[in-house]
Design a protein around this motif. Structure first.
Motif, PDB file in Angstrom:
ATOM      1  N   ALA A  88       0.832  -1.206   0.000  1.00 38.68           N
ATOM      2  CA  ALA A  88       0.000   0.000   0.000  1.00 38.68           C
ATOM      3  C   ALA A  88       0.866   1.255   0.000  1.00 38.68           C
ATOM      4  CB  ALA A  88      -0.935   0.003   1.197  1.00 38.68           C
ATOM      5  N   LEU A  89       1.963   1.240   0.741  1.00 32.65           N
ATOM      6  CA  LEU A  89       2.866   2.396   0.757  1.00 32.65           C
ATOM      7  C   LEU A  89       3.567   2.549  -0.591  1.00 32.65           C
ATOM      8  CD1 LEU A  89       4.495   2.215   4.305  1.00 32.65           C
ATOM      9  CD2 LEU A  89       2.749   3.808   3.476  1.00 32.65           C
ATOM     10  N   PHE A  90       3.951   1.425  -1.188  1.00 35.07           N
ATOM     11  CA  PHE A  90       4.561   1.479  -2.517  1.00 35.07           C
ATOM     12  C   PHE A  90       3.581   2.093  -3.513  1.00 35.07           C
ATOM     13  CE2 PHE A  90       5.046  -0.434  -6.710  1.00 35.07           C
ATOM     14  CZ  PHE A  90       6.334  -0.027  -7.018  1.00 35.07           C
ATOM     15  N   ALA A  91       2.347   1.623  -3.493  1.00 32.71           N
ATOM     16  CA  ALA A  91       1.329   2.137  -4.415  1.00 32.71           C
ATOM     17  C   ALA A  91       1.056   3.618  -4.153  1.00 32.71           C
ATOM     18  CB  ALA A  91       0.033   1.326  -4.281  1.00 32.71           C
ATOM     19  N   TRP A  92       1.039   4.000  -2.883  1.00 34.36           N
ATOM     20  CA  TRP A  92       0.790   5.396  -2.534  1.00 34.36           C
ATOM     21  C   TRP A  92       1.930   6.290  -3.045  1.00 34.36           C
ATOM     22  CZ3 TRP A  92      -3.043   8.349  -1.535  1.00 34.36           C
ATOM     23  CH2 TRP A  92      -2.890   9.556  -0.890  1.00 34.36           C
ATOM     24  N   ALA A  93       3.165   5.875  -2.839  1.00 37.81           N
ATOM     25  CA  ALA A  93       4.313   6.656  -3.318  1.00 37.81           C
ATOM     26  C   ALA A  93       4.293   6.751  -4.845  1.00 37.81           C
ATOM     27  CB  ALA A  93       5.619   6.027  -2.847  1.00 37.81           C
ATOM     28  N   TYR A  94       3.954   5.650  -5.501  1.00 35.11           N
ATOM     29  CA  TYR A  94       3.900   5.648  -6.966  1.00 35.11           C
ATOM     30  C   TYR A  94       2.794   6.580  -7.471  1.00 35.11           C
ATOM     31  CZ  TYR A  94       3.975   4.016 -11.766  1.00 35.11           C
ATOM     32  OH  TYR A  94       4.068   3.963 -13.124  1.00 35.11           O
ATOM     33  N   ALA A  95       1.644   6.539  -6.819  1.00 32.46           N
ATOM     34  CA  ALA A  95       0.525   7.402  -7.228  1.00 32.46           C
ATOM     35  C   ALA A  95       0.879   8.871  -7.030  1.00 32.46           C
ATOM     36  CB  ALA A  95      -0.722   7.048  -6.421  1.00 32.46           C
ATOM     37  N   ILE A  96       1.473   9.215  -5.923  1.00 34.25           N
ATOM     38  CA  ILE A  96       1.855  10.607  -5.672  1.00 34.25           C
ATOM     39  C   ILE A  96       2.923  11.039  -6.671  1.00 34.25           C
ATOM     40  CG2 ILE A  96       3.010  12.151  -4.039  1.00 34.25           C
ATOM     41  CD1 ILE A  96       1.515  10.675  -1.809  1.00 34.25           C
ATOM     42  N   GLY A  97       3.879  10.165  -6.963  1.00 32.01           N
ATOM     43  CA  GLY A  97       4.926  10.483  -7.931  1.00 32.01           C
ATOM     44  C   GLY A  97       4.372  10.773  -9.314  1.00 32.01           C
ATOM     45  N   ASN A  98       3.289  10.114  -9.684  1.00 31.70           N
ATOM     46  CA  ASN A  98       2.663  10.379 -10.980  1.00 31.70           C
ATOM     47  C   ASN A  98       1.728  11.580 -10.938  1.00 31.70           C
ATOM     48  OD1 ASN A  98       3.663   8.408 -12.862  1.00 31.70           O
ATOM     49  ND2 ASN A  98       2.700   6.894 -11.542  1.00 31.70           N
ATOM     50  N   PHE A  99       1.293  11.948  -9.747  1.00 31.11           N
ATOM     51  CA  PHE A  99       0.358  13.061  -9.590  1.00 31.11           C
ATOM     52  C   PHE A  99       1.064  14.408  -9.568  1.00 31.11           C
ATOM     53  CE2 PHE A  99      -1.941  15.878  -6.613  1.00 31.11           C
ATOM     54  CZ  PHE A  99      -3.082  16.081  -7.356  1.00 31.11           C
ATOM     55  N   VAL A 100       2.209  14.459  -8.909  1.00 25.23           N
ATOM     56  CA  VAL A 100       2.905  15.740  -8.760  1.00 25.23           C
ATOM     57  C   VAL A 100       3.635  16.119 -10.046  1.00 25.23           C
ATOM     58  CG1 VAL A 100       3.200  15.442  -6.273  1.00 25.23           C
ATOM     59  CG2 VAL A 100       4.995  14.683  -7.799  1.00 25.23           C
ATOM     60  N   PRO A 101       3.867  17.415 -10.240  1.00 22.90           N
ATOM     61  CA  PRO A 101       4.624  17.823 -11.432  1.00 22.90           C
ATOM     62  C   PRO A 101       6.068  17.336 -11.343  1.00 22.90           C
ATOM     63  CG  PRO A 101       3.671  19.731 -10.288  1.00 22.90           C
ATOM     64  CD  PRO A 101       3.410  18.532  -9.456  1.00 22.90           C
ATOM     65  N   GLY A 102       6.677  17.156 -12.475  1.00 19.91           N
ATOM     66  CA  GLY A 102       8.073  16.744 -12.520  1.00 19.91           C
ATOM     67  C   GLY A 102       8.226  15.374 -13.133  1.00 19.91           C
ATOM     68  N   PRO A 103       9.428  14.834 -13.044  1.00 17.36           N
ATOM     69  CA  PRO A 103       9.684  13.537 -13.671  1.00 17.36           C
ATOM     70  C   PRO A 103       8.880  12.424 -13.021  1.00 17.36           C
ATOM     71  CG  PRO A 103      11.725  14.532 -12.850  1.00 17.36           C
ATOM     72  CD  PRO A 103      10.600  15.405 -12.428  1.00 17.36           C
ATOM     73  N   LYS A 104       8.580  11.420 -13.812  1.00 12.36           N
ATOM     74  CA  LYS A 104       7.801  10.276 -13.346  1.00 12.36           C
ATOM     75  C   LYS A 104       8.532   9.519 -12.229  1.00 12.36           C
ATOM     76  CE  LYS A 104       6.003   6.034 -15.265  1.00 12.36           C
ATOM     77  NZ  LYS A 104       5.908   5.244 -16.464  1.00 12.36           N
ATOM     78  N   VAL A 105       9.838   9.592 -12.229  1.00  6.66           N
ATOM     79  CA  VAL A 105      10.650   8.844 -11.283  1.00  6.66           C
ATOM     80  C   VAL A 105      10.633   9.459  -9.878  1.00  6.66           C
ATOM     81  CG1 VAL A 105      12.822  10.036 -11.707  1.00  6.66           C
ATOM     82  CG2 VAL A 105      12.857   7.626 -11.142  1.00  6.66           C
ATOM     83  N   SER A 106       9.955  10.573  -9.695  1.00  8.01           N
ATOM     84  CA  SER A 106       9.977  11.238  -8.389  1.00  8.01           C
ATOM     85  C   SER A 106       9.375  10.392  -7.275  1.00  8.01           C
ATOM     86  CB  SER A 106       9.274  12.589  -8.472  1.00  8.01           C
ATOM     87  OG  SER A 106       7.915  12.413  -8.804  1.00  8.01           O
ATOM     88  N   PHE A 107       8.682   9.327  -7.627  1.00  4.59           N
ATOM     89  CA  PHE A 107       8.090   8.486  -6.590  1.00  4.59           C
ATOM     90  C   PHE A 107       9.139   7.810  -5.710  1.00  4.59           C
ATOM     91  CE2 PHE A 107       8.912   5.213  -9.701  1.00  4.59           C
ATOM     92  CZ  PHE A 107       9.119   4.064  -8.966  1.00  4.59           C
ATOM     93  N   VAL A 108      10.362   7.666  -6.197  1.00  4.08           N
ATOM     94  CA  VAL A 108      11.375   6.965  -5.403  1.00  4.08           C
ATOM     95  C   VAL A 108      11.781   7.747  -4.168  1.00  4.08           C
ATOM     96  CG1 VAL A 108      12.267   5.618  -7.334  1.00  4.08           C
ATOM     97  CG2 VAL A 108      13.351   7.762  -6.748  1.00  4.08           C
ATOM     98  N   THR A 109      11.623   9.064  -4.165  1.00  2.00           N
ATOM     99  CA  THR A 109      11.925   9.807  -2.940  1.00  2.00           C
ATOM    100  C   THR A 109      10.926   9.443  -1.851  1.00  2.00           C
ATOM    101  OG1 THR A 109      10.707  11.712  -3.778  1.00  2.00           O
ATOM    102  CG2 THR A 109      13.084  11.730  -4.076  1.00  2.00           C
ATOM    103  N   GLY A 110       9.667   9.215  -2.233  1.00  2.00           N
ATOM    104  CA  GLY A 110       8.683   8.750  -1.254  1.00  2.00           C
ATOM    105  C   GLY A 110       9.027   7.371  -0.734  1.00  2.00           C
ATOM    106  N   ILE A 111       9.483   6.509  -1.618  1.00  2.00           N
ATOM    107  CA  ILE A 111       9.909   5.168  -1.190  1.00  2.00           C
ATOM    108  C   ILE A 111      11.081   5.285  -0.212  1.00  2.00           C
ATOM    109  CG2 ILE A 111      10.918   2.984  -1.980  1.00  2.00           C
ATOM    110  CD1 ILE A 111       8.007   3.297  -2.865  1.00  2.00           C
ATOM    111  N   GLY A 112      12.044   6.142  -0.556  1.00  2.00           N
ATOM    112  CA  GLY A 112      13.186   6.365   0.341  1.00  2.00           C
ATOM    113  C   GLY A 112      12.742   6.861   1.703  1.00  2.00           C
ATOM    114  N   TYR A 113      11.748   7.747   1.705  1.00  2.92           N
ATOM    115  CA  TYR A 113      11.226   8.262   2.969  1.00  2.92           C
ATOM    116  C   TYR A 113      10.574   7.148   3.778  1.00  2.92           C
ATOM    117  CZ  TYR A 113       8.460  10.830   6.332  1.00  2.92           C
ATOM    118  OH  TYR A 113       7.899  11.280   7.501  1.00  2.92           O
ATOM    119  N   TYR A 114       9.768   6.317   3.114  1.00  2.00           N
ATOM    120  CA  TYR A 114       9.111   5.218   3.822  1.00  2.00           C
ATOM    121  C   TYR A 114      10.125   4.213   4.357  1.00  2.00           C
ATOM    122  CZ  TYR A 114       4.672   6.819   1.866  1.00  2.00           C
ATOM    123  OH  TYR A 114       3.567   7.557   1.530  1.00  2.00           O
ATOM    124  N   MET A 115      11.240   4.050   3.656  1.00  2.00           N
ATOM    125  CA  MET A 115      12.228   3.053   4.059  1.00  2.00           C
ATOM    126  C   MET A 115      13.162   3.548   5.158  1.00  2.00           C
ATOM    127  SD  MET A 115      11.287   0.498   2.329  1.00  2.00           S
ATOM    128  CE  MET A 115      12.567  -0.601   2.867  1.00  2.00           C
TER     129      MET A 115
END
Length: 176
Positions: free
Chosen positions: A47-74
């Motif tokens: 669920a956290l992975f999906a949430w980070a991925y969804a936010i990364g696709n929602f916010v402006p900027g590169p698609k890869v930005s979701f990994v910062t959320g993953i880093g934060y969760y980890m």
């Protein structure tokens, strides 16, 4: 994050750096490696992975930005910073290497540009013919296309003029 899991910021940076090497054009390479390293073993909840991925696709900027959320969760804020470094470092090195070699081969690339124009024009012609084949096109229209392609190649004009001019001509013909 699973409370029993301990992932350091250095681990986050290592996995993200490795996954960045497999990502051309976006964060697709990261998805598989993150799932393999952290989601599969239970270190990161799906669920956290999906949430980070969804936010990364929602916010402006590169698609890869979701990994910062993953880093934060980890690994918290240090994990987010490490994930960002894991994206930036390989990308910067790769861009520097590509730029260096582009400058070394710039003369060769410039010589190849003209022949590449004919190859691209041929591919566009083949695609256009495949689309136009079921339609009834007069011989005169084929002649116009060939004359335009030769004129553009001879003058070395940018392909955007061909695309824009074709679109404009198509719109005018459609309106008539």
């Amino acid at each position: 994050m699973n409370e029993s899991a301990s992932v350091s910021a250095l681990d986050v940076m290592g996995v993200i750096m490795m996954s960045t090497l497999f990502s051309l054009g976006g964060g697709n390479g990261q998805i598989a490696l993150i799932q393999d390293y952290w989601v599969g073993p239970g270190l990161l909840e799906p669920a956290l992975f999906a949430w980070a991925y969804a936010i990364g696709n929602f916010v402006p900027g590169p698609k890869v930005s979701f990994v910062t959320g993953i880093g934060y969760y980890m690994a918290g804020i240090p994990g987010a910073i490490a994930a960002l470094a894991g994206i930036v470092i390989p990308t910067t090195i790769g861009a520097s290497i590509a730029s260096h070699w582009y400058l070394k081969f710039q003369r060769v690339i410039n010589h190849m540009t003209l022949s590449a124009t004919f190859v691209i024009a041929g591919m566009m012609t083949t695609a256009a013919y495949g689309l136009a084949r079921p339609m009834e096109i007069a011989r005169g229209e084929y002649i116009i296309v060939v004359v335009a392609a030769v004129a553009f190649a001879w003058k070395g004009l940018d392909a955007m003029y061909i695309i824009g001019g074709s679109g404009l001509l198509g719109a005018v013909i459609w309106m008539i």
